[in-house]
Design an enzyme around this catalytic site. Sequence first.
Site, PDB file in Angstrom:
ATOM      1  N   TYR A  25      30.194 -93.273 -32.702  1.00 12.33           N
ATOM      2  CA  TYR A  25      30.197 -93.931 -34.321  1.00 12.33           C
ATOM      3  C   TYR A  25      29.567 -92.791 -35.240  1.00 12.33           C
ATOM      4  O   TYR A  25      30.441 -93.450 -36.330  1.00 12.33           O
ATOM      5  CB  TYR A  25      29.773 -95.638 -34.691  1.00 12.33           C
ATOM      6  N   ASN A  32      39.407 -98.341 -44.236  1.00 13.29           N
ATOM      7  CA  ASN A  32      38.757 -99.221 -43.741  1.00 13.29           C
ATOM      8  C   ASN A  32      38.099 -99.636 -42.621  1.00 13.29           C
ATOM      9  O   ASN A  32      36.997 -99.647 -41.862  1.00 13.29           O
ATOM     10  CB  ASN A  32      38.056-100.824 -44.359  1.00 13.29           C
TER      11      ASN A  32
END
Length: 239
Positions: free
Chosen positions: A139, A74
Amino acid sequence: MHTDRVYVVTGGTRGIGAAIAQGLRDDGARVCVLARQPDPAEGVAVDLADPSSVPAAFERVLDRWGRIDGLVNNAGISKVGPSLDYDLADFARILDVNVTSLFACSQAAAKAMAAQGGGSIVSIASMTSFTGQPERAAYIASKHAVLGLTRALANDWGPHGIRVNAVSPGYIRTDLTTDLIARGVLDVDAIEGRMPLRRFGQPSDVVGAVKFLLSAEAGYTTGQALVVDGGWTVNGYFK
């Protein structure tokens, strides 16, 4: 469903990661959180910006919890900025955390799982794994890479009984998005108006998807990305 299983959740001290860790605990699982400053009773400290630190962290996990039945990758970071001026050190750090450390965690967990006869790995990708957005080059590159790794590792580790999948969330109500909404950075009406389901997601939406992919109910599912975005990526129409 998950009683007596041991799951490792990276970045599990806040936001979606904390919700995933708590959701697994609620099902009776033992959960180890990997983060920079976890509760010592519940996790192991590691700086995922330094991928070389990962193997030792997983040795500590195995010493303490004894086995690893599932891993939830995560942890992730981002930085917004124009790509013409994007600092290369920032770009590299995002890739280190979001891709290289994710692979290192997956590799370390998979070695333990292979010795046990199998396991499940779920990585948190993003709806931007399928799209682009302005000023998020590092990202978005990293989240595309997460899907590539998911598919590659599913092929490599399937013969060891290890399933590898991803969950790709869209806009989820967290402390971060709540702050962005309050500051006017995110336009809730515009975002929800474009979504077929007409609402932001809740952390529970992601938790449910992760639980499914970890579970025996997904025992014939590997190399897949479950998109949890309210339909954002299937709506190509702009009003």
